[in-house]
Design a protein around this motif. Structure first.
Motif, mmCIF file in Angstrom:
data_model
loop_
_atom_site.group_PDB
_atom_site.id
_atom_site.type_symbol
_atom_site.label_atom_id
_atom_site.label_comp_id
_atom_site.label_asym_id
_atom_site.label_seq_id
_atom_site.Cartn_x
_atom_site.Cartn_y
_atom_site.Cartn_z
ATOM 1 N N LEU A 102 8.101 0.398 4.632
ATOM 2 C CA LEU A 102 9.257 -0.345 4.103
ATOM 3 C C LEU A 102 10.544 0.456 4.178
ATOM 4 N N ASN A 103 10.475 1.728 3.876
ATOM 5 C CA ASN A 103 11.680 2.549 3.912
ATOM 6 C C ASN A 103 12.214 2.687 5.342
ATOM 7 N N ALA A 104 11.293 2.758 6.303
ATOM 8 C CA ALA A 104 11.722 2.843 7.702
ATOM 9 C C ALA A 104 12.360 1.537 8.158
ATOM 10 N N ALA A 105 11.837 0.406 7.651
ATOM 11 C CA ALA A 105 12.367 -0.902 8.047
ATOM 12 C C ALA A 105 13.629 -1.261 7.269
ATOM 13 N N VAL A 106 13.660 -0.873 5.983
ATOM 14 C CA VAL A 106 14.796 -1.189 5.102
ATOM 15 C C VAL A 106 15.160 0.103 4.370
ATOM 16 N N PRO A 107 16.022 0.923 4.949
ATOM 17 C CA PRO A 107 16.276 2.264 4.407
ATOM 18 C C PRO A 107 16.810 2.298 2.978
ATOM 19 N N THR A 108 17.331 1.191 2.472
ATOM 20 C CA THR A 108 17.827 1.185 1.090
ATOM 21 C C THR A 108 16.695 1.175 0.068
ATOM 22 N N VAL A 109 15.467 0.914 0.509
ATOM 23 C CA VAL A 109 14.308 0.894 -0.386
ATOM 24 C C VAL A 109 13.690 2.286 -0.429
ATOM 25 N N PRO A 110 13.559 2.889 -1.610
ATOM 26 C CA PRO A 110 12.903 4.196 -1.696
ATOM 27 C C PRO A 110 11.491 4.154 -1.118
ATOM 28 N N ALA A 111 11.031 5.296 -0.635
ATOM 29 C CA ALA A 111 9.733 5.374 0.035
ATOM 30 C C ALA A 111 8.570 5.452 -0.940
ATOM 31 N N ASP A 112 8.851 5.564 -2.237
ATOM 32 C CA ASP A 112 7.835 5.680 -3.281
ATOM 33 C C ASP A 112 7.916 4.443 -4.165
ATOM 34 N N MET A 134 0.851 -1.190 0.000
ATOM 35 C CA MET A 134 0.000 0.000 0.000
ATOM 36 C C MET A 134 0.887 1.239 0.000
ATOM 37 N N THR A 135 0.284 2.371 -0.325
ATOM 38 C CA THR A 135 0.960 3.651 -0.164
ATOM 39 C C THR A 135 0.098 4.514 0.741
ATOM 40 N N LEU A 186 5.680 3.951 1.001
ATOM 41 C CA LEU A 186 5.399 2.584 0.562
ATOM 42 C C LEU A 186 5.370 1.667 1.774
ATOM 43 N N ALA A 187 4.349 0.817 1.852
ATOM 44 C CA ALA A 187 4.172 -0.028 3.030
ATOM 45 C C ALA A 187 3.799 -1.442 2.628
ATOM 46 N N LEU A 188 4.240 -2.379 3.442
ATOM 47 C CA LEU A 188 3.877 -3.783 3.323
ATOM 48 C C LEU A 188 2.681 -4.053 4.225
ATOM 49 N N VAL A 189 1.660 -4.707 3.679
ATOM 50 C CA VAL A 189 0.481 -5.035 4.470
ATOM 51 C C VAL A 189 0.776 -6.270 5.320
ATOM 52 N N ASP A 190 0.488 -6.162 6.603
ATOM 53 C CA ASP A 190 0.687 -7.262 7.549
ATOM 54 C C ASP A 190 -0.574 -7.376 8.388
ATOM 55 N N LEU A 194 -4.730 6.774 2.884
ATOM 56 C CA LEU A 194 -4.102 6.077 1.777
ATOM 57 C C LEU A 194 -3.994 6.971 0.544
ATOM 58 N N ALA A 195 -2.891 6.800 -0.166
ATOM 59 C CA ALA A 195 -2.660 7.476 -1.444
ATOM 60 C C ALA A 195 -2.898 6.471 -2.568
ATOM 61 N N PRO A 196 -2.927 6.933 -3.827
ATOM 62 C CA PRO A 196 -2.939 5.957 -4.923
ATOM 63 C C PRO A 196 -1.770 4.991 -4.778
ATOM 64 N N VAL A 197 -1.974 3.737 -5.153
ATOM 65 C CA VAL A 197 -0.946 2.712 -4.987
ATOM 66 C C VAL A 197 0.384 3.166 -5.592
ATOM 67 N N VAL A 198 0.326 3.662 -6.831
ATOM 68 C CA VAL A 198 1.481 4.334 -7.429
ATOM 69 C C VAL A 198 1.128 5.815 -7.447
#
Length: 287
Positions: free
Chosen positions: A25-35, A4-5, A14-18, A68-72
């Motif tokens: 995701l960016n907070a958990a894995v900083p190498t992944v862009p937030a968009d 989701m975004t 950008l977020a992983l649904v759990d 929530l924002a648009p997915v992309v």
């Protein structure tokens, strides 16, 4: 995998649904862009990043508390198909097209799940369209073979390809009628291609307006499937990571009913596709 975004201080994340929560995701894995688009353009290994995030002690954010924002949030291109279901072509008085009717949407027309679709001041003819959205994951070369086309799909989502119908008919091109602000619902989540049938075939697709079923079909009824559409588009253009294809709508749109059904302020429109969740947007009059 479901992504989701959401918006944080006005910026997309950008977020992983759990379950009923998400992991930034960016907070958990900083190498992944937030968009999401930037992550795809960068070639980030999102599968590995999601596994790492799930195994981490990163905070879980309750879904119910998020905007929530648009997915992309800002696709490079949004390519839309018209008349891609036999029954929809028929209800509009047309035969099966020999080639897809194609047009473009602007990123500024999108809104996320839960955000209001705007009934514009200048029109009362606001119409719903339930559609399957395809998100491109890797660059599609020109003239890609249809058998290889699905290799480039990252995932799928629900889309509400809303029309302002009188503006649609003002010009021979459909651009203006499809690009009013807050007229393209996109979400609530993206489901990766590996979790669905190839080409997202065989999925039930519905639109409900105030709880009443207005459209009810199956993605197997599309005239041009996802693979064939990507192959056809690649004859003309390079599709890039984060680009979106909206695959057209089945029969039951408001303008083809007797009398016509237009969305009004206070209505709630829902798009549901099997396995992709429910995209819900209230309708609000433009201030």
């Amino acid at each position: 995998m479901q992504l989701m975004t959401f918006l944080q201080s006005g910026a997309p994340r950008l977020a992983l649904v759990d379950g009923d929560a998400v992991i930034d995701l960016n907070a958990a894995v900083p190498t992944v862009p937030a968009d999401l688009r930037q992550a795809l353009l960068a070639g980030a290994d999102l599968v590995a990043a999601c596994a790492q995030a799930l195994a981490s002690d990163a905070p879980r954010l309750p879904l119910a508390c998020l905007t929530l924002a648009p997915v992309v949030p800002e696709p490079g291109k949004i390519v839309c198909l018209g008349l891609n279901y036999f029954d929809h072509a028929k209800e509009g008085g047309r035969d099966k097209p020999d080639y897809p009717w194609l047009f473009l949407r602007a990123a500024s027309s999108l809104m996320g799940h839960g955000q209001p679709a705007l009934l514009p001041r200048v029109s009362e003819r606001l119409d719903y369209e339930a559609e399957l959205a395809v998100v491109i994951g890797t660059r599609v070369p020109r003239h890609v073979a249809q058998e290889r086309a699905l290799d480039h799909v990252f995932g799928y989502a629900c889309f509400n390809d809303i029309w302002v119908r009188d503006y649609q008919k003002r010009t021979p091109q459909w651009t203006i009628g499809k690009n009013f602000d807050a007229s393209g619902g996109f979400g609530p989540m993206l489901v990766t291609a590996d979790a669905l049938p190839p080409g997202a075939q065989g999925l039930r697709i519905q639109c409900r307006l105030n709880g009443q079923v207005m459209q009810d079909a199956n993605t197997s009824e599309m005239i041009w499937g996802v693979a064939e559409t990507i192959a056809l588009l690649s004859d003309a253009m390079t599709l890039e990571p984060g680009d979106v294809i909206a695959m057209g709508t089945p029969a039951g749109v408001g303008q083809s009913r007797t009398p016509p059904v237009w969305m009004r302020a206070g209505d709630v429109v829902e798009i549901e596709i099997e396995g992709l969740g429910v995209l819900r947007n209230p309708v609000r009059a433009e201030r």
